[in-house]
Motif scaffolding. Structure first.
Motif, PDB file in Angstrom:
ATOM      1  N   LYS A 165       0.872  -1.169   0.000  1.00  0.00           N
ATOM      2  CA  LYS A 165       0.000   0.000   0.000  1.00  0.00           C
ATOM      3  C   LYS A 165       0.913   1.223   0.000  1.00  0.00           C
ATOM      4  O   LYS A 165       1.788   1.355   0.860  1.00  0.00           O
ATOM      5  CB  LYS A 165      -0.878   0.016   1.247  1.00  0.00           C
ATOM      6  N   THR A 166       0.714   2.121  -0.974  1.00  0.00           N
ATOM      7  CA  THR A 166       1.477   3.365  -1.026  1.00  0.00           C
ATOM      8  C   THR A 166       0.509   4.521  -0.888  1.00  0.00           C
ATOM      9  O   THR A 166      -0.543   4.537  -1.521  1.00  0.00           O
ATOM     10  CB  THR A 166       2.264   3.471  -2.351  1.00  0.00           C
ATOM     11  N   SER A 167       0.871   5.492  -0.055  1.00  0.00           N
ATOM     12  CA  SER A 167      -0.002   6.653   0.145  1.00  0.00           C
ATOM     13  C   SER A 167       0.811   7.940   0.053  1.00  0.00           C
ATOM     14  O   SER A 167       2.003   7.960   0.340  1.00  0.00           O
ATOM     15  CB  SER A 167      -0.729   6.555   1.486  1.00  0.00           C
ATOM     16  N   PHE A 168       0.126   9.005  -0.355  1.00  0.00           N
ATOM     17  CA  PHE A 168       0.738  10.325  -0.448  1.00  0.00           C
ATOM     18  C   PHE A 168      -0.364  11.376  -0.552  1.00  0.00           C
ATOM     19  O   PHE A 168      -1.529  11.047  -0.783  1.00  0.00           O
ATOM     20  CB  PHE A 168       1.691  10.428  -1.652  1.00  0.00           C
ATOM     21  N   SER A 169       0.009  12.623  -0.356  1.00  0.00           N
ATOM     22  CA  SER A 169      -0.936  13.718  -0.529  1.00  0.00           C
ATOM     23  C   SER A 169      -0.722  14.319  -1.914  1.00  0.00           C
ATOM     24  O   SER A 169       0.399  14.382  -2.418  1.00  0.00           O
ATOM     25  CB  SER A 169      -0.748  14.776   0.553  1.00  0.00           C
ATOM     26  N   LEU A 170      -1.826  14.737  -2.532  1.00  0.00           N
ATOM     27  CA  LEU A 170      -1.795  15.321  -3.868  1.00  0.00           C
ATOM     28  C   LEU A 170      -2.501  16.669  -3.818  1.00  0.00           C
ATOM     29  O   LEU A 170      -3.627  16.765  -3.330  1.00  0.00           O
ATOM     30  CB  LEU A 170      -2.487  14.396  -4.871  1.00  0.00           C
ATOM     31  N   ALA A 171      -1.837  17.711  -4.296  1.00  0.00           N
ATOM     32  CA  ALA A 171      -2.397  19.063  -4.290  1.00  0.00           C
ATOM     33  C   ALA A 171      -2.927  19.421  -5.662  1.00  0.00           C
ATOM     34  O   ALA A 171      -2.231  19.260  -6.662  1.00  0.00           O
ATOM     35  CB  ALA A 171      -1.328  20.068  -3.879  1.00  0.00           C
ATOM     36  N   THR A 172      -4.176  19.882  -5.690  1.00  0.00           N
ATOM     37  CA  THR A 172      -4.743  20.447  -6.911  1.00  0.00           C
ATOM     38  C   THR A 172      -5.069  21.902  -6.603  1.00  0.00           C
ATOM     39  O   THR A 172      -5.589  22.209  -5.530  1.00  0.00           O
ATOM     40  CB  THR A 172      -6.010  19.697  -7.367  1.00  0.00           C
ATOM     41  N   THR A 173      -4.742  22.775  -7.536  1.00  0.00           N
ATOM     42  CA  THR A 173      -4.924  24.207  -7.298  1.00  0.00           C
ATOM     43  C   THR A 173      -5.844  24.805  -8.342  1.00  0.00           C
ATOM     44  O   THR A 173      -5.683  24.558  -9.535  1.00  0.00           O
ATOM     45  CB  THR A 173      -3.565  24.937  -7.316  1.00  0.00           C
ATOM     46  N   GLU A 174      -6.810  25.584  -7.865  1.00  0.00           N
ATOM     47  CA  GLU A 174      -7.711  26.329  -8.742  1.00  0.00           C
ATOM     48  C   GLU A 174      -7.367  27.799  -8.621  1.00  0.00           C
ATOM     49  O   GLU A 174      -7.168  28.308  -7.519  1.00  0.00           O
ATOM     50  CB  GLU A 174      -9.162  26.151  -8.298  1.00  0.00           C
ATOM     51  N   VAL A 175      -7.288  28.481  -9.753  1.00  0.00           N
ATOM     52  CA  VAL A 175      -7.050  29.926  -9.743  1.00  0.00           C
ATOM     53  C   VAL A 175      -8.354  30.593 -10.150  1.00  0.00           C
ATOM     54  O   VAL A 175      -8.934  30.277 -11.185  1.00  0.00           O
ATOM     55  CB  VAL A 175      -5.911  30.309 -10.714  1.00  0.00           C
ATOM     56  N   PHE A 176      -8.815  31.509  -9.314  1.00  0.00           N
ATOM     57  CA  PHE A 176     -10.064  32.209  -9.577  1.00  0.00           C
ATOM     58  C   PHE A 176      -9.782  33.508 -10.319  1.00  0.00           C
ATOM     59  O   PHE A 176      -8.782  34.166 -10.087  1.00  0.00           O
ATOM     60  CB  PHE A 176     -10.790  32.513  -8.263  1.00  0.00           C
ATOM     61  N   LYS A 177     -10.683  33.885 -11.202  1.00  0.00           N
ATOM     62  CA  LYS A 177     -10.544  35.106 -11.989  1.00  0.00           C
ATOM     63  C   LYS A 177     -11.092  36.297 -11.196  1.00  0.00           C
ATOM     64  O   LYS A 177     -12.181  36.778 -11.441  1.00  0.00           O
ATOM     65  CB  LYS A 177     -11.300  34.978 -13.313  1.00  0.00           C
ATOM     66  N   THR A 178     -10.335  36.759 -10.227  1.00  0.00           N
ATOM     67  CA  THR A 178     -10.699  37.944  -9.461  1.00  0.00           C
ATOM     68  C   THR A 178      -9.579  38.961  -9.568  1.00  0.00           C
ATOM     69  O   THR A 178      -8.484  38.658 -10.054  1.00  0.00           O
ATOM     70  CB  THR A 178     -10.928  37.591  -7.975  1.00  0.00           C
ATOM     71  N   LYS A 179      -9.846  40.163  -9.099  1.00  0.00           N
ATOM     72  CA  LYS A 179      -8.837  41.229  -9.163  1.00  0.00           C
ATOM     73  C   LYS A 179      -7.552  40.844  -8.449  1.00  0.00           C
ATOM     74  O   LYS A 179      -6.461  41.131  -8.913  1.00  0.00           O
ATOM     75  CB  LYS A 179      -9.386  42.517  -8.543  1.00  0.00           C
ATOM     76  N   ASP A 180      -7.694  40.206  -7.311  1.00  0.00           N
ATOM     77  CA  ASP A 180      -6.509  39.862  -6.533  1.00  0.00           C
ATOM     78  C   ASP A 180      -5.939  38.484  -6.889  1.00  0.00           C
ATOM     79  O   ASP A 180      -4.986  38.030  -6.261  1.00  0.00           O
ATOM     80  CB  ASP A 180      -6.776  39.959  -5.034  1.00  0.00           C
TER      81      ASP A 180
END
Length: 140
Positions: free
Chosen positions: A29-44
């Motif tokens: 059994k192999t485990s790890f964390s995976l990051a997914t990133t969403e970029v929002f279309k805002t001024k900042d």
């Protein structure tokens, strides 16, 4: 008739090196964390990173143990699973994880075929892909 579909497709980066456990029966059994990133279309230019707990079993776990490292970008297919257990104080605990069925390494660098590593160019310093021979399989 199908009663439901449980299918997950993620593209993200490993947050840490995979951790592999080998059980008494030889199952891995192999485990790890995976990051997914969403970029929002805002001024900042806000963005949101979602962390997914990923679990791989058997041959897929062995391949991940050998090839994956913190920071790698991968394409992952799998399914969502929620588990329940009792902690040492008798409290019910839950965790939701992605049980991966297969993955493919992505990103820069040399291509790696984790299913058939002997066909990989990971350690071939002279490898340069021929990008001029790509076929156009678009139907229009």
């Amino acid at each position: 008739m199908a009663t439901g579909i449980n299918k997950v497709i993620l593209i993200g980066n490993l947050g840490k090196d995979p951790e592999t456990q080998t059980f008494e029966n030889g199952l891995k059994k192999t485990s790890f964390s995976l990051a997914t990133t969403e970029v929002f279309k805002t001024k900042d230019g806000n963005q949101h990173t979602e962390w997914h707990n990923v679990v791989l079993w058997q041959k897929t776990a062995e391949i991940a143990e050998k090839w994956l490292k913190k920071g790698n970008q991968i394409y992952l297919e799998g399914r969502i699973r929620t588990r329940q257990w009792e902690d040492k104080d008798g409290n019910k605990r839950y965790t939701t994880e992605i049980v991966g069925d297969n993955f493919m390494m992505m990103g820069g660098g040399k291509p790696v075929d984790p299913v058939n590593p002997e066909h990989s160019h990971q350690n071939d310093e002279s490898y340069k892909p021929d990008l001029t021979q790509q076929e156009d399989d678009l139907p229009f």
